[in-house]
Write a protein that holds these residues in place. Structure first.
Motif, PDB file in Angstrom:
ATOM      1  N   LEU A 139       0.822  -1.210   0.000  1.00 20.21           N
ATOM      2  CA  LEU A 139       0.000   0.000   0.000  1.00 20.21           C
ATOM      3  C   LEU A 139       0.856   1.261   0.000  1.00 20.21           C
ATOM      4  CD1 LEU A 139      -2.404  -1.853   0.235  1.00 20.21           C
ATOM      5  CD2 LEU A 139      -3.258  -0.428   2.111  1.00 20.21           C
ATOM      6  N   VAL A 140       2.007   1.197   0.667  1.00 20.96           N
ATOM      7  CA  VAL A 140       2.943   2.326   0.601  1.00 20.96           C
ATOM      8  C   VAL A 140       3.449   2.493  -0.821  1.00 20.96           C
ATOM      9  CG1 VAL A 140       5.266   3.082   1.268  1.00 20.96           C
ATOM     10  CG2 VAL A 140       3.653   2.312   3.013  1.00 20.96           C
ATOM     11  N   TRP A 141       3.820   1.391  -1.452  1.00 18.45           N
ATOM     12  CA  TRP A 141       4.284   1.451  -2.852  1.00 18.45           C
ATOM     13  C   TRP A 141       3.171   1.942  -3.770  1.00 18.45           C
ATOM     14  CZ3 TRP A 141       7.208  -3.919  -3.113  1.00 18.45           C
ATOM     15  CH2 TRP A 141       8.393  -3.815  -2.346  1.00 18.45           C
ATOM     16  N   ALA A 142       1.942   1.490  -3.513  1.00 17.47           N
ATOM     17  CA  ALA A 142       0.808   1.929  -4.330  1.00 17.47           C
ATOM     18  C   ALA A 142       0.575   3.428  -4.169  1.00 17.47           C
ATOM     19  CB  ALA A 142      -0.445   1.156  -3.945  1.00 17.47           C
ATOM     20  N   THR A 143       0.706   3.915  -2.950  1.00 22.06           N
ATOM     21  CA  THR A 143       0.534   5.346  -2.693  1.00 22.06           C
ATOM     22  C   THR A 143       1.579   6.161  -3.445  1.00 22.06           C
ATOM     23  OG1 THR A 143      -0.371   4.899  -0.482  1.00 22.06           O
ATOM     24  CG2 THR A 143       0.448   7.128  -0.905  1.00 22.06           C
ATOM     25  N   ASP A 144       2.836   5.719  -3.357  1.00 20.02           N
ATOM     26  CA  ASP A 144       3.908   6.415  -4.080  1.00 20.02           C
ATOM     27  C   ASP A 144       3.645   6.426  -5.594  1.00 20.02           C
ATOM     28  OD1 ASP A 144       5.208   6.908  -1.732  1.00 20.02           O
ATOM     29  OD2 ASP A 144       6.649   5.272  -1.932  1.00 20.02           O
ATOM     30  N   THR A 145       3.242   5.262  -6.118  1.00 13.20           N
ATOM     31  CA  THR A 145       2.991   5.145  -7.559  1.00 13.20           C
ATOM     32  C   THR A 145       1.812   6.011  -7.986  1.00 13.20           C
ATOM     33  OG1 THR A 145       3.832   2.872  -7.547  1.00 13.20           O
ATOM     34  CG2 THR A 145       2.488   3.540  -9.430  1.00 13.20           C
ATOM     35  N   GLY A 146       0.723   5.943  -7.227  1.00 12.94           N
ATOM     36  CA  GLY A 146      -0.459   6.726  -7.556  1.00 12.94           C
ATOM     37  C   GLY A 146      -0.197   8.219  -7.486  1.00 12.94           C
ATOM     38  N   ALA A 147       0.533   8.641  -6.464  1.00  8.64           N
ATOM     39  CA  ALA A 147       0.850  10.067  -6.316  1.00  8.64           C
ATOM     40  C   ALA A 147       1.687  10.552  -7.496  1.00  8.64           C
ATOM     41  CB  ALA A 147       1.584  10.300  -4.996  1.00  8.64           C
ATOM     42  N   TYR A 148       2.623   9.722  -7.937  1.00 11.40           N
ATOM     43  CA  TYR A 148       3.482  10.104  -9.064  1.00 11.40           C
ATOM     44  C   TYR A 148       2.680  10.177 -10.365  1.00 11.40           C
ATOM     45  CZ  TYR A 148       7.012   9.715 -12.732  1.00 11.40           C
ATOM     46  OH  TYR A 148       7.754   9.926 -13.857  1.00 11.40           O
ATOM     47  N   LEU A 149       1.904   9.132 -10.654  1.00 12.22           N
ATOM     48  CA  LEU A 149       1.182   9.077 -11.923  1.00 12.22           C
ATOM     49  C   LEU A 149       0.102  10.152 -12.023  1.00 12.22           C
ATOM     50  CD1 LEU A 149       0.786   5.197 -12.349  1.00 12.22           C
ATOM     51  CD2 LEU A 149       2.424   6.713 -13.500  1.00 12.22           C
ATOM     52  N   ILE A 150      -0.711  10.274 -10.977  1.00 13.26           N
ATOM     53  CA  ILE A 150      -1.794  11.258 -10.999  1.00 13.26           C
ATOM     54  C   ILE A 150      -1.235  12.678 -10.934  1.00 13.26           C
ATOM     55  CG2 ILE A 150      -3.875  12.076  -9.836  1.00 13.26           C
ATOM     56  CD1 ILE A 150      -4.155   9.350 -11.211  1.00 13.26           C
ATOM     57  N   GLY A 151      -0.212  12.855 -10.100  1.00 17.83           N
ATOM     58  CA  GLY A 151       0.387  14.176  -9.991  1.00 17.83           C
ATOM     59  C   GLY A 151       1.013  14.637 -11.286  1.00 17.83           C
ATOM     60  N   ARG A 152       1.662  13.723 -11.973  1.00 21.01           N
ATOM     61  CA  ARG A 152       2.311  14.075 -13.241  1.00 21.01           C
ATOM     62  C   ARG A 152       1.285  14.411 -14.306  1.00 21.01           C
ATOM     63  NH1 ARG A 152       6.815  10.285 -16.362  1.00 21.01           N
ATOM     64  NH2 ARG A 152       7.351  11.807 -17.988  1.00 21.01           N
ATOM     65  N   GLN A 153       0.153  13.723 -14.273  1.00 22.87           N
ATOM     66  CA  GLN A 153      -0.858  13.915 -15.313  1.00 22.87           C
ATOM     67  C   GLN A 153      -1.800  15.078 -15.013  1.00 22.87           C
ATOM     68  OE1 GLN A 153      -0.805  11.990 -18.062  1.00 22.87           O
ATOM     69  NE2 GLN A 153      -2.496  13.104 -19.023  1.00 22.87           N
ATOM     70  N   GLY A 174      -4.507  11.142  -5.478  1.00 23.13           N
ATOM     71  CA  GLY A 174      -4.338   9.967  -6.331  1.00 23.13           C
ATOM     72  C   GLY A 174      -3.639   8.845  -5.598  1.00 23.13           C
ATOM     73  N   GLY A 175      -2.627   9.182  -4.818  1.00 17.90           N
ATOM     74  CA  GLY A 175      -1.936   8.173  -4.018  1.00 17.90           C
ATOM     75  C   GLY A 175      -2.863   7.526  -3.015  1.00 17.90           C
ATOM     76  N   LEU A 176      -3.724   8.329  -2.402  1.00 22.74           N
ATOM     77  CA  LEU A 176      -4.688   7.801  -1.433  1.00 22.74           C
ATOM     78  C   LEU A 176      -5.676   6.851  -2.103  1.00 22.74           C
ATOM     79  CD1 LEU A 176      -5.654   7.907   1.494  1.00 22.74           C
ATOM     80  CD2 LEU A 176      -7.062   9.894   0.886  1.00 22.74           C
ATOM     81  N   LEU A 177      -6.147   7.222  -3.288  1.00 21.34           N
ATOM     82  CA  LEU A 177      -7.081   6.363  -4.029  1.00 21.34           C
ATOM     83  C   LEU A 177      -6.415   5.056  -4.453  1.00 21.34           C
ATOM     84  CD1 LEU A 177      -8.931   8.979  -6.283  1.00 21.34           C
ATOM     85  CD2 LEU A 177      -9.840   7.750  -4.298  1.00 21.34           C
ATOM     86  N   PHE A 178      -5.160   5.112  -4.881  1.00 23.61           N
ATOM     87  CA  PHE A 178      -4.426   3.897  -5.241  1.00 23.61           C
ATOM     88  C   PHE A 178      -4.284   2.981  -4.027  1.00 23.61           C
ATOM     89  CE2 PHE A 178      -2.056   3.845  -9.439  1.00 23.61           C
ATOM     90  CZ  PHE A 178      -2.936   4.704 -10.071  1.00 23.61           C
ATOM     91  N   SER A 179      -4.030   3.573  -2.873  1.00 24.04           N
ATOM     92  CA  SER A 179      -3.890   2.789  -1.642  1.00 24.04           C
ATOM     93  C   SER A 179      -5.178   2.035  -1.335  1.00 24.04           C
ATOM     94  CB  SER A 179      -3.520   3.715  -0.473  1.00 24.04           C
ATOM     95  OG  SER A 179      -3.442   2.983   0.742  1.00 24.04           O
ATOM     96  N   VAL A 180      -6.307   2.721  -1.426  1.00 18.22           N
ATOM     97  CA  VAL A 180      -7.601   2.078  -1.160  1.00 18.22           C
ATOM     98  C   VAL A 180      -7.882   0.995  -2.195  1.00 18.22           C
ATOM     99  CG1 VAL A 180     -10.096   2.453  -1.049  1.00 18.22           C
ATOM    100  CG2 VAL A 180      -8.539   4.117  -0.006  1.00 18.22           C
ATOM    101  N   ALA A 181      -7.558   1.266  -3.456  1.00 22.36           N
ATOM    102  CA  ALA A 181      -7.819   0.289  -4.522  1.00 22.36           C
ATOM    103  C   ALA A 181      -7.032  -0.995  -4.299  1.00 22.36           C
ATOM    104  CB  ALA A 181      -7.468   0.904  -5.878  1.00 22.36           C
ATOM    105  N   ILE A 207      -2.227   8.295   3.905  1.00 18.16           N
ATOM    106  CA  ILE A 207      -1.922   9.621   4.461  1.00 18.16           C
ATOM    107  C   ILE A 207      -0.565   9.635   5.147  1.00 18.16           C
ATOM    108  CG2 ILE A 207      -2.618  11.335   6.181  1.00 18.16           C
ATOM    109  CD1 ILE A 207      -5.527  10.528   5.621  1.00 18.16           C
ATOM    110  N   SER A 208      -0.331   8.664   6.027  1.00 12.51           N
ATOM    111  CA  SER A 208       0.891   8.668   6.837  1.00 12.51           C
ATOM    112  C   SER A 208       2.141   8.474   5.991  1.00 12.51           C
ATOM    113  CB  SER A 208       0.823   7.582   7.916  1.00 12.51           C
ATOM    114  OG  SER A 208       0.756   6.283   7.341  1.00 12.51           O
TER     115      SER A 208
END
Length: 260
Positions: A139-153, A174-181, A207-208
């Motif tokens: 979930l930490v990795w998903a948050t990082d990935t989601g934040a990067y992809l959504i933030g970049r786009q 986006g990172g938060l949504l990726f974490s939940v997904a 969040i954390s």
């Protein structure tokens, strides 16, 4: 980029493998990670012009790890209290040679680099600890990935420009949504707990982990350094690689205890 990829291909399976095997293997992993993390934290302090207590913090770290890894959980709070009293006592007895900022930094060095990160071992030792630990990591990795992809786009509103000028509010969401997904996928595959528990933990981690990333960035900016170390080619140091996990692990550990 090549160094970063090679390090990930070697480091990630080794990291996950030691956690999966548990016992002495995860104990060894945590001991190595915390000692390197402490060393990096002290190096950052020296670059900030702070006098570090390298010998004293190392001794306290060894005592903490001995209590932790021997199963002496009842001694862990005792070690923390004594460490706080030792740090404050040194300030009281040697002021003004020892400043409040110096004492605070050295006390924080152990709390952040050792105590928080060592919750990796505590979480692994829980019933179903393997699943909870892997859930936290992915979930930490998903948050990082989601934040990067959504933030970049889609990113346009800066989240903390003085700390990290590239992170955006949109990326954070986006990172938060990726974490939940990803948590929902874990729930469908592994089960073992209610859906609401998975969602709560996903939100906590989403969040954390981002706050943990920002904290380490602020720490490095205070010292004027790009990376906390050079141990991991292409990734920097232990703190660079585990900054998000350091904040998430204790919250998941106590969250699982309270919600189970």
């Amino acid at each position: 980029m090549l160094k970063r990829t090679i390090s990930a291909l070697i480091g990630a399976p080794l990291f996950l493998g030691l956690i999966y095997m548990g016992g002495l293997y995860s104990a060894f992993l945590v001991a190595v990670l915390t000692l390197f993390a402490l060393w990096e934290f002290m190096q950052i302090g020296e670059k900030m012009g702070i006098r570090t207590w390298s010998k004293l913090t190392t001794v306290v770290t060894v005592v903490w790890l001995a209590s932790l890894l021997s199963g002496g959980a009842e001694w862990m709070v005792t070690v923390l209290v004594f460490w706080l009293l030792i740090g404050l006592g040194r300030l009281a007895l040697t002021y003004p040679k020892t400043s409040l900022s110096e004492a605070s930094f050295n006390i924080l060095a152990v709390l952040y680099s050792v105590v928080l990160l060592s919750h990796l071992y505590l979480l692994r030792q829980l019933p179903n600890g393997t699943e909870w630990t892997f859930l936290t990591i992915f979930l930490v990795w998903a948050t990082d990935t989601g934040a990067y992809l959504i933030g970049r786009q889609f990113g346009s509103h800066l989240l903390a420009p003085q700390v990290s000028p590239k992170k955006t509010v949109e990326g954070s969401l986006g990172g938060l949504l990726f974490s939940v997904a990803v948590a929902l996928v874990f729930w469908r595959i592994a089960g073992g707990a209610t859906l609401i528990m998975y969602v709560i933990l996903a939100i906590i981690i989403g969040i954390s982990s981002q706050i943990g990333d920002l904290f380490e960035s602020a720490l490095k900016r205070s010292a004027g350094v790009k990376d906390s170390g050079k141990l991991i080619p292409g990734h920097g140091g232990i703190l660079d690689r585990f900054d998000s996990l350091i904040f998430a692990l204790p919250l998941v550990y106590y969250g699982v205890i309270l919600l189970s």
